[in-house]
Design an enzyme around this catalytic site. Structure first.
Site, short mmCIF file in Angstrom:
data_model
loop_
_atom_site.label_atom_id
_atom_site.label_comp_id
_atom_site.label_asym_id
_atom_site.label_seq_id
_atom_site.Cartn_x
_atom_site.Cartn_y
_atom_site.Cartn_z
N CYS A 178 0.85 -1.19 0.00
CA CYS A 178 0.00 0.00 0.00
C CYS A 178 0.88 1.23 0.00
O CYS A 178 2.11 1.14 0.05
CB CYS A 178 -0.89 0.02 1.24
SG CYS A 178 -1.99 -1.41 1.36
N LEU A 215 -3.88 -1.40 -1.88
CA LEU A 215 -3.90 -2.58 -2.75
C LEU A 215 -4.49 -3.68 -1.88
O LEU A 215 -3.88 -4.11 -0.90
CB LEU A 215 -2.50 -2.96 -3.22
CG LEU A 215 -2.43 -4.21 -4.10
CD1 LEU A 215 -3.09 -3.96 -5.45
CD2 LEU A 215 -0.99 -4.65 -4.31
N ASN A 243 2.00 -0.34 5.93
CA ASN A 243 2.22 -0.96 4.62
C ASN A 243 3.04 -2.21 4.88
O ASN A 243 4.15 -2.13 5.40
CB ASN A 243 2.99 0.01 3.71
CG ASN A 243 3.48 -0.65 2.43
OD1 ASN A 243 2.90 -1.63 1.97
ND2 ASN A 243 4.56 -0.13 1.87
N GLY A 244 2.50 -3.37 4.55
CA GLY A 244 3.28 -4.58 4.77
C GLY A 244 2.41 -5.80 5.00
O GLY A 244 1.19 -5.76 4.80
N THR A 252 24.13 0.54 -11.22
CA THR A 252 23.71 -0.86 -11.35
C THR A 252 22.23 -1.05 -10.98
O THR A 252 21.55 -1.89 -11.54
CB THR A 252 24.62 -1.78 -10.51
OG1 THR A 252 24.39 -3.12 -10.90
CG2 THR A 252 24.40 -1.63 -9.02
N ARG A 285 20.27 -0.04 -14.17
CA ARG A 285 20.41 -1.07 -15.21
C ARG A 285 19.50 -2.27 -14.91
O ARG A 285 18.79 -2.77 -15.79
CB ARG A 285 21.86 -1.57 -15.27
CG ARG A 285 22.83 -0.64 -15.94
CD ARG A 285 24.20 -1.29 -15.89
NE ARG A 285 25.26 -0.36 -16.22
CZ ARG A 285 26.54 -0.55 -15.92
NH1 ARG A 285 26.90 -1.65 -15.27
NH2 ARG A 285 27.45 0.33 -16.27
#
Length: 562
Positions: free
Chosen positions: A2, A50, A75-76, A338, A341
């Site tokens: 969320c 969500l 959130n979790g 990195t 990428r």
């Protein structure tokens, strides 16, 4: 997964401030709510949902009749909420896993609350009776959290920094927006004015320590003190399987990213095995991304055929990858080379999952390289002890790099990520093993992890022992690597003179290559003056490297040229 947002002591109109909360709407596409705090008109919560667990009563901030003075935005996922209910006799009013946070806090305060949660989380807890605000974040920072605290006590908290950088305030925000440290909680006093004062910041869990919640785990006590190889291998299998099992908690469809490398392949194989055991009615969707005939696509195809998943291949070309760069940097809130990428492929596959499938809860293999010494440069470690120290450093910084990448690229498309390799109990056990057991052996990284699953028949042997790929090579076409494609494109975008003056323009973490300069320009466009979010670039140790890619290392070149 969320998006959470809260303000305390705002001097500006809250209806204007709430526009900032809409910057994280992607994290919760199912519903949103803004709610003012009774008695504190300049304090409010914002929440984007969500819906994964308890779709009926899952809106936040969570408030219970039993504790009318408590407000919770989190959130979790808390995997042991049922075990905690049984152990302490909690009476839940919803099916939400996060409700346990309120019961734990009421029972034993914030220290016990944070320490007893087995899961991934970031939360804001308000206690109006005792005039306290609490912030907390899980051990590895799998769930993100940012805050800004002004000198006058104005506090802003959000899942992503983009929800805080444009807040309005009467005095300038002397304190910059900053990530909240993983494995910590903070206590703040709430003043009658709605503003706050920080009291203490406490580290509640170190990843090397066995977590307190082991006491109510579903796995029995394992043989301890014995480092007999067979016992160790058995414990690794038991704990890893348990890490995957507890993460099956969901009311939405589960899927899995599958690169065909060791980590994602192990996750997918164990996940599918457990889904069959508990009779989940749908097939497991696995997702691979790459350019035409890339090594990852071919390897993932083999794994999917072996385990029997419903496999999806996402093929992208160089133009699509390049066009995604700016969106990726905006989502990441980072300019590390990195990280960017590796994020492009993950961002594009997440976009596909959201648009073309109904999978929402996505398993992935993040954390294994750091924990099990999977990076190629570990072959160069001077000693097992130094390799162990480096592994711990990487785990400590996960929230700045791989965990950040995995969260933002999936959350950008409204997906929830689950990472079993970062299970608290699994990681603390693996880190308790003697250093010499964990190092690469016979020229093969992650040797112990591979050995633990050798006789399980979960994966084809060539996948179980597949060498580490540089991510940008794994997704690349056999004709030209993604690494080379990026270099060629960026070379045309940044001229030599700009790079020569890079240190003047960007004195903090100055770009040393055209690629890093190009990324930094985009980052500064969206997040000017926030370069301190990245303390340093990700780079390999014990080698003379000017680029973070594994393909620049001697060991990698010799392995890929054989």
């Amino acid at each position: 997964m969320c998006g959470i947002w809260a303000l305390f002591g705002s001097d500006e109109c809250l209806s204007v401030q709430c526009l900032s909360a809409m910057k994280i709407a992607h994290r919760g596409p199912d519903a949103f709510r803004f709610e003012n705090v009774n008695g504190f008109t300049n304090c409010c919560f914002g929440f984007h949902r969500l819906a994964v667990v308890d779709q009926l009563y899952g809106m936040q901030p969570i408030r219970l009749k039993k504790f009318p003075y408590l407000w919770l935005c989190y959130n979790g996922e808390i995997y042991n909420f049922k075990q905690l209910q049984k152990q302490f006799g909690f009476e839940y009013q919803t099916l939400l896993d996060g409700e346990v946070i309120l019961h734990l806090y009421n029972r034993g305060g914030i220290e016990q609350t944070a320490s007893m949660l087995d899961g991934v989380f970031a939360f804001i807890l308000l206690d109006t009776a005792n005039r306290k605000v609490f912030l907390a974040r899980d051990t590895y920072g799998v769930r993100p959290l940012f805050k800004v605290l002004a000198d006058d006590g104005f506090l802003g908290v959000c899942s992503e920094a983009k929800g805080l950088i444009n807040l309005k305030h009467s005095s300038s925000l002397c304190s910059k927006v900053e990530p909240f440290l993983p494995g910590h909680y903070e206590v703040l006093d709430l003043k009658p004015s709605g503003k706050v004062a920080s009291v203490e910041l406490v580290k509640f869990h170190s990843y090397k320590d066995e977590p307190l919640h082991v006491a109510c785990d579903t796995v029995e006590t394992l043989p301890s003190g014995s480092f007999d190889v067979e016992t160790v291998k058995s414990n690794i299998r038991i704990l890893f399987e348990n890490a995957v099992r507890k993460r099956l908690m969901a009311h939405r469809r589960i899927g899995c990213l599958l690169s065909g490398g060791l980590d994602s392949s192990l996750v997918a194989a164990v996940l599918l095995k457990l889904m069959k055991e508990i009779n989940i009615s749908y097939s497991l969707q696995t997702f691979a991304i790459g350019m035409e005939n890339s090594p990852d696509l071919l390897a993932a195809r083999k794994v999917a055929a072996h385990i029997g998943s419903e496999h999806h291949e996402v093929i992208f070309n160089s133009e699509e990858g390049i066009q995604a760069i700016e969106d990726v940097i905006f989502s990441l809130e980072a300019y590390d080379i990195t990280t960017i990428r590796a994020s492009i492929g993950m961002y594009l596959v997440s976009k596909y999952i959201r648009k073309k499938t109904d999978s929402v809860v996505i398993f992935s293999g993040e954390g294994s390289d750091e924990l099990t010494q999977g990076y190629i440069y570990f072959h160069k470690a001077p000693s097992p002890e130094e390799a162990a120290e480096e592994s711990e450093r990487l785990l400590k910084e996960l929230y700045l790099f791989d965990v950040l990448r995995a969260d933002r690229t999936t959350a950008a498309h409204g997906l929830e990520l689950r990472v079993p390799f970062l299970d608290h109990r699994f990681t603390s056990y693996y880190l308790s093993l003697p250093a010499e057991l964990r190092i690469p052996k016979n020229g093969i990284e992650k040797y112990l992890l591979r050995q633990a699953f050798e006789d399980s028949n979960l994966l084809p042997k060539e996948i179980l022992w597949r060498p580490k790929e540089a991510f940008s090579d794994g997704i690349a076409s056999v004709k030209k690597s993604w690494f080379s494609i990026l270099q060629d494109y960026i070379d045309q975008q940044v001229d030599d003179l700009l790079l020569e003056k890079a240190a003047e323009k960007y004195p903090f973490n100055p770009p040393k290559t055209k690629e890093s300069y190009y990324y930094r320009q985009i980052f500064e466009k969206h997040y000017p003056g926030q370069s301190n979010w990245l303390p340093h670039y990700w780079m390999p140790r014990w080698v003379k490297a000017t680029d973070p890619s594994a393909r620049t290392l001697k060991h990698y070149k010799s392995a890929t040229q054989e």
